[in-house]
Design an enzyme around this catalytic site. Structure first.
Site, PDB file in Angstrom:
ATOM      1  N   CYS A 332       0.833  -1.201   0.000  1.00 35.05           N
ATOM      2  CA  CYS A 332       0.000   0.000   0.000  1.00 35.05           C
ATOM      3  C   CYS A 332       0.875   1.261   0.000  1.00 35.05           C
ATOM      4  O   CYS A 332       1.534   1.544  -0.993  1.00 35.05           O
ATOM      5  CB  CYS A 332      -0.971  -0.042   1.178  1.00 35.05           C
ATOM      6  SG  CYS A 332      -2.380   1.084   0.988  1.00 35.05           S
ATOM      7  N   HIS A 443      -3.687  -5.611   1.186  1.00 39.10           N
ATOM      8  CA  HIS A 443      -3.438  -5.928   2.593  1.00 39.10           C
ATOM      9  C   HIS A 443      -3.883  -7.370   2.855  1.00 39.10           C
ATOM     10  O   HIS A 443      -4.837  -7.857   2.257  1.00 39.10           O
ATOM     11  CB  HIS A 443      -4.232  -4.992   3.506  1.00 39.10           C
ATOM     12  CG  HIS A 443      -3.761  -3.579   3.497  1.00 39.10           C
ATOM     13  ND1 HIS A 443      -2.594  -3.182   4.085  1.00 39.10           N
ATOM     14  CD2 HIS A 443      -4.313  -2.458   2.953  1.00 39.10           C
ATOM     15  CE1 HIS A 443      -2.433  -1.878   3.922  1.00 39.10           C
ATOM     16  NE2 HIS A 443      -3.461  -1.415   3.237  1.00 39.10           N
TER      17      HIS A 443
END
Length: 513
Positions: A332, A443
């Site tokens: 991310c 994630h």
């Protein structure tokens, strides 16, 4: 009649979240439809529901302990700090705005009724609700607008258990001081104390327990021993101790850069439980060394944390590791940092900055926040350690505000095949030509056990080590074992029948009133 019980603490990080998970497991084992609830959570560890709503990670693992799917009603308000004074405010899973501490304090009365409605909706669907407080109920400067501690206990008409952490020291002072600062009606709600994280001879503690019960007129309903099974932490407070600096002597060394605004470090729990992995978080001033894998994690302030890397020379350490052939993975915000540049500082106020330059990609922030559960397939790669997972299925979730464009020197890391249950075909992440630097927006990447073991075995091969001979449980399976172990330990050391009686007596009094 829905029963409820609330777990409050003498301070942050005393173990409330874990004990709530344990109670959820126990009540579910006993055949009750049980759900966790926390009115307001301040944490950078979050998760995305099937409907695309964002909620605190602690309530997710508590729901898993209860054997139910996480529901955003379990955490109606989530605060994600972007600086020392400001947070993104998320209400019922959707980003509302950014507020500083004073503005949010003034805004809380508007949330009180909403929080109560959400709680009652959740309670209507369950037999028992286990409510978690935040910080301490003795924060007297915040009491008049409280929606998460005694203010929530009043809304839910719930009895309260007070948890104190003996490992911090001063446990009896913490119990006595907390109860002394409560208003008379609030203290009446506290039906028991749990002394948590005990290591030693209980006989030596017994005189203190007797004295604190006499001083406060509140019984100690249990002394919970130190629990060392792997479970998820609510926020970055856990990284301040030594929990993530152990595991020396294991064959693979995986280093995670500990950013000031690190987000979703729960991504790496699945690595920490692998028997051949030493997972360590590297702070400013600590040696990065030459790990087998270097990870740059997610961040709630990508540009601010990128400036932190430069200001402290950590960017040079990362480039030095790359020059020593250390594979590097960014998740991310970490993925965004690995690119050539990041533009439009929605989160930090910085207009544009150069990235670490290890991936041929650019990121531009946009106002729309992407929150999706995803399914994906890792792309087949021609070379490098990340080629080991090629073609394998991945599951996880995305939480980001940036759109990343790849240049000619990068190829996608994975292909998304589903977003919030809807079929799609979309590129994710990037890998350099050599296959030794990669980034992804997914994630929970390491929660996919086949992909994780393939990557770790590729790292072992680089070290001249063979694959592990014995099968290794994935993170989800490992958590299930930990939930059962936690419930067993709590049954042995906390008076669970008494807790049932407390809940039923309190509910009966509420009906009579």
């Amino acid at each position: 009649m829905t029963l409820s019980i609330m777990v409050q603490g003498t301070a942050s990080d005393v173990g409330k979240s874990v004990l709530v998970a344990g109670l959820c497991r126990i009540f579910a084992q006993d055949g009750h439809r049980t759900a966790p609830f926390k009115a307001q959570n301040m944490a950078l560890n979050s998760w995305i529901t099937r409907a695309g709503a964002e909620m605190g990670r602690a309530q997710v693992f508590q729901a898993e302990a209860a054997g139910i799917e996480p529901d955003v009603r379990m955490n109606p308000v989530l605060l994600k700090p972007t600086s020392d004074r400001k947070s993104q405010v998320i209400v019922m899973g959707q980003a509302l705005c950014h507020m500083d501490a004073m503005d949010y304090h003034l805004y809380k009365p508007q949330l009180r009724e909403r929080v109560g409605e959400v709680y009652r909706s959740l309670a209507a669907d369950h037999d028992i609700i286990v409510i978690e407080g935040a910080g301490s109920p003795a924060e007297i400067n915040l009491r008049d607008r409280d929606i998460v501690n005694m203010g929530m206990a009043e809304q839910a008409n719930a009895p309260v258990l007070l948890v104190a952490d003996i490992d911090k020291g001063g446990v009896f002072a913490a119990i006595y001081g907390t109860l002394a600062l409560l208003r008379p009606g609030e203290k009446d709600r506290v039906k028991g104390v749990i002394i948590n994280k005990f290591r030693g001879d209980l006989a030596l503690l017994r005189p203190g327990i007797e004295q604190i019960e006499a001083l406060t007129d509140v019984p100690v309903v249990g002394v919970m021993p130190w629990f060392d099974e792997p479970l998820e932490d609510e926020d970055g407070v856990a990284l301040q101790g030594d929990k993530y600096r152990r595991g020396g002597g294991r064959e693979l060394d995986i280093a995670v850069i500990q950013l000031p605004h690190i987000a979703n470090f729960s991504d790496f729990n699945a690595l920490a439980v692998q028997p051949d992995v030493r997972l360590r978080y590297v702070k400013r001033g600590e040696s990065l060394g030459v790990p087998d894998l270097l990870i740059i994690p997610g961040s709630k302030n990508t540009l601010g944390d990128l400036a932190y890397l430069r200001d402290n020379g950590i960017d040079a350490d990362i480039h030095r590791a790359h020059g020593q052939s250390v594979p590097i993975l960014g998740i991310c915000g970490g993925f965004q940092m690995l690119g050539r540049r990041v533009a439009d500082g929605i989160e930090s106020g910085i207009a544009e900055t150069g990235g670490l330059g290890l991936l041929d990609c650019d990121t531009r922030f946009e106002p729309r926040k992407i929150t999706t559960q995803v399914e994906a397939g890792a792309r087949a790669l021609p070379a490098g350690v990340f080629a080991a997972g090629g073609g394998m299925a991945l599951t996880g979730y995305e939480i980001h505000m940036g759109q990343t464009t790849l240049g000619a020197g990068a190829r996608p890391f994975a292909t998304l095949t589903s977003q919030n249950g809807r079929a799609c075909r979309q590129d994710d992440g990037a890998v350099n030509a050599a296959g030794d630097v990669a980034g992804s927006y997914i994630h929970g990447l390491f929660d996919s056990p086949l992909f994780t073991r393939a990557l770790l075995d590729a790292l072992r091969e680089r070290r001249g080590l063979g694959k592990l001979d014995t099968p290794v449980a994935g993170w989800r399976e490992r958590k299930e074992l930990s939930f059962d172990a936690l419930a067993s330990q709590m049954r042995a050391h906390i008076d669970i029948p008494l807790l049932y009686r407390i809940m039923r007596r309190h509910a009966a009094k509420g009906e009579q009133a």
